[in-house]
Design an enzyme around this catalytic site. Structure first.
Site, PDB file in Angstrom:
ATOM      1  N   LYS A  30      27.364  34.576   3.857  1.00 10.83           N
ATOM      2  CA  LYS A  30      27.487  34.096   2.470  1.00 10.83           C
ATOM      3  C   LYS A  30      26.301  34.569   1.633  1.00 10.83           C
ATOM      4  CE  LYS A  30      30.204  30.034   3.751  1.00 10.83           C
ATOM      5  NZ  LYS A  30      30.032  30.163   5.219  1.00 10.83           N
ATOM      6  N   CYS A  69      33.888  24.458   6.922  1.00  4.72           N
ATOM      7  CA  CYS A  69      35.007  25.198   7.511  1.00  4.72           C
ATOM      8  C   CYS A  69      35.820  24.243   8.389  1.00  4.72           C
ATOM      9  CB  CYS A  69      34.524  26.412   8.305  1.00  4.72           C
ATOM     10  SG  CYS A  69      33.413  26.034   9.666  1.00  4.72           S
ATOM     11  N   PRO A  85      24.750  32.880  10.124  1.00  2.96           N
ATOM     12  CA  PRO A  85      24.072  34.176  10.335  1.00  2.96           C
ATOM     13  C   PRO A  85      23.894  35.028   9.080  1.00  2.96           C
ATOM     14  CG  PRO A  85      26.351  34.337  11.033  1.00  2.96           C
ATOM     15  CD  PRO A  85      26.136  32.906  10.631  1.00  2.96           C
TER      16      PRO A  85
END
Length: 439
Positions: A265, A379, A262
């Protein structure tokens, strides 16, 4: 609280019969419910808590049931899970309420034949001191029950990392995750932001190990605050912030964020660039591209060009870049505490991921100019998706040299590959690998 318990049971049953993410299902159900705020919070705590602790709760049910687990009615199991969760993990709920309300749930769901069974099991569990038996369990089985972790995952982490890091990751996978935010340095600074949040009675403090990072506590609906609407910060985990600091974009560079939505970063990188340069933020889905655009507008970021695109396919319209971030879709085993349903997935679902990740990394490398930097990240905590992918890339791409990118964070590995375990920094489980194009 009776309706809150019923709502939680219904959500758990719906979750079991669908592929919904817990947060999306919860938001959808609670937004349409008539529960007051207190009951909504209780329903959410039960729903998340049972989802997170399901394997522990099922072990208790199996240990205390005369009927084989697979023969138990699904709704009765959901009621037992909710009752046992209150008995084991919610000190604020009286034992009598946990038992009696569970029996009432049987009536409300018309499970009349299960009333005696539910009542008897819960009362017997209380009488016996609410003890969980680990007798005769081997290491992986014990970890599975203690941390409500599937046995395959305990075995995987024990084999790929070690017992200490496995226990760290499992301990961090249980309980309410911390909420971190990145200060929008284009508009404010840490001290001024904290003062603004204090005025709105939002509890927050500096995260001293990382500049421009704060910890949010007891936030409520953080998106309704004036500080959020004014674009003074965006919510972003520490590990995700460290990923951006690993790429290290600076003013007037051209940067590509391969799988950006979204947008967290991209937002941090734009701030590191002082809102000067070009930052292309790509995502597969138009709706998620719109999320990036909305977030950038709120934060006052003007250098982001959000585009729809398939990260596995080279786009000739994109320029050569100084820096490319390749944060790929992954199994998410580093963010289980935020999405506990991940650990109940069939590991077979993850087997195709490394091939997709290699294709995205291969495509990303084509955008990097000579002298430019490429960072691969996930992640997850999985050698197949992390080390194996980047090692295979390095083997066939001698034009990319592994490099150690400095990050302003104590304890970061002195390696081009870094694995962040959740307990190490309070952040999520994460992996980064850095390369420079030398020819």
């Amino acid at each position: 609280m009776a309706d809150a318990r019923l709502t939680a049971v219904k959500m758990l049953l719906k979750m079991e019969d669908s592929d919904s993410y817990s947060n999306i299902l919860l938001d959808s159900v609670l937004s349409e419910s008539d529960l007051n705020d207190r009951d909504k919070a209780f329903a959410a705590a039960l729903f998340y808590g049972v989802t997170e602790r399901r394997l522990t709760l099922d072990h208790v049910i199996e240990q205390n049931s005369n009927i084989p687990f697979h023969k138990l009615d699904k709704a009765a199991v959901a009621i037992l899970r909710v009752g046992l969760y209150q008995l084991l993990f919610m000190d604020s709920v009286p034992e009598s309420a946990a038992v009696n309300e569970s029996v009432k749930l049987c009536k409300r769901l018309k499970l009349f034949s299960a009333q005696g069974f539910v009542n008897g099991m819960l009362r017997s569990f209380v009488r016996n001191g609410k003890k969980i038996s680990y007798h005769g369990l081997e290491a992986a089985d014990r970890l599975s029950v203690e941390y409500s972790c599937p046995k395959w995952l305990a075995e995987k982490w024990l084999a790929e990392y070690d017992i200490n890091n496995t226990v760290k990751a499992l301990k961090a996978s249980i309980g309410k995750p911390p909420v971190y935010a990145r200060v929008n340095t284009l508009k404010t600074n840490t001290d001024d932001l904290l003062e603004e949040l204090r005025k709105e009675k939002i509890s927050a403090k500096k995260y001293t190990a990382l500049d421009n990072c704060i910890i949010l506590e007891k936030t409520g609906d953080i998106e309704r605050t004036k500080a959020f609407r004014a674009g003074l910060f965006h919510v972003q985990d520490i590990s995700s912030q460290l990923c951006c600091l690993t790429l290290r974009p600076v003013v007037n560079e051209t940067v590509i964020d391969m799988c950006a939505a979204p947008g967290g970063k991209s937002f941090t990188m734009a701030q590191l660039m002082g809102n000067n340069g070009k930052l292309f933020s790509l995502d597969l889905h138009d709706m998620r591209v719109a999320l990036i655009e909305d977030g950038a507008a709120r934060l006052g970021i003007r250098i982001i060009d959000a585009k729809q695109g398939d990260a596995t396919k080279y786009n000739t319209e994109l320029p050569q870049a100084d820096r490319v971030l390749c944060d790929v879709p992954c199994s998410g085993l580093g963010v289980i505490r935020r999405k506990p349903e991940i650990k109940y997935k069939d590991p077979e679902e993850f087997k195709e991921l490394p091939a997709i990740q290699r294709r995205i990394l291969e495509t990303a490398s084509k955008y990097v100019k000579v002298g430019g930097t490429l960072v691969y990240s996930t992640c997850t905590l999985s050698r197949a998706e992390n080390d194996d992918v980047v090692d295979a890339f390095a083997e066939v791409h001698p034009e990319f040299s592994p490099i150690v990118q400095y990050v302003p964070y104590a304890g970061a590995e002195n390696s081009f590959k870094r694995t962040y375990f959740p307990d190490e920094n309070g952040g999520d489980g994460f992996f980064t690998a850095s390369f420079r194009r030398i020819k």
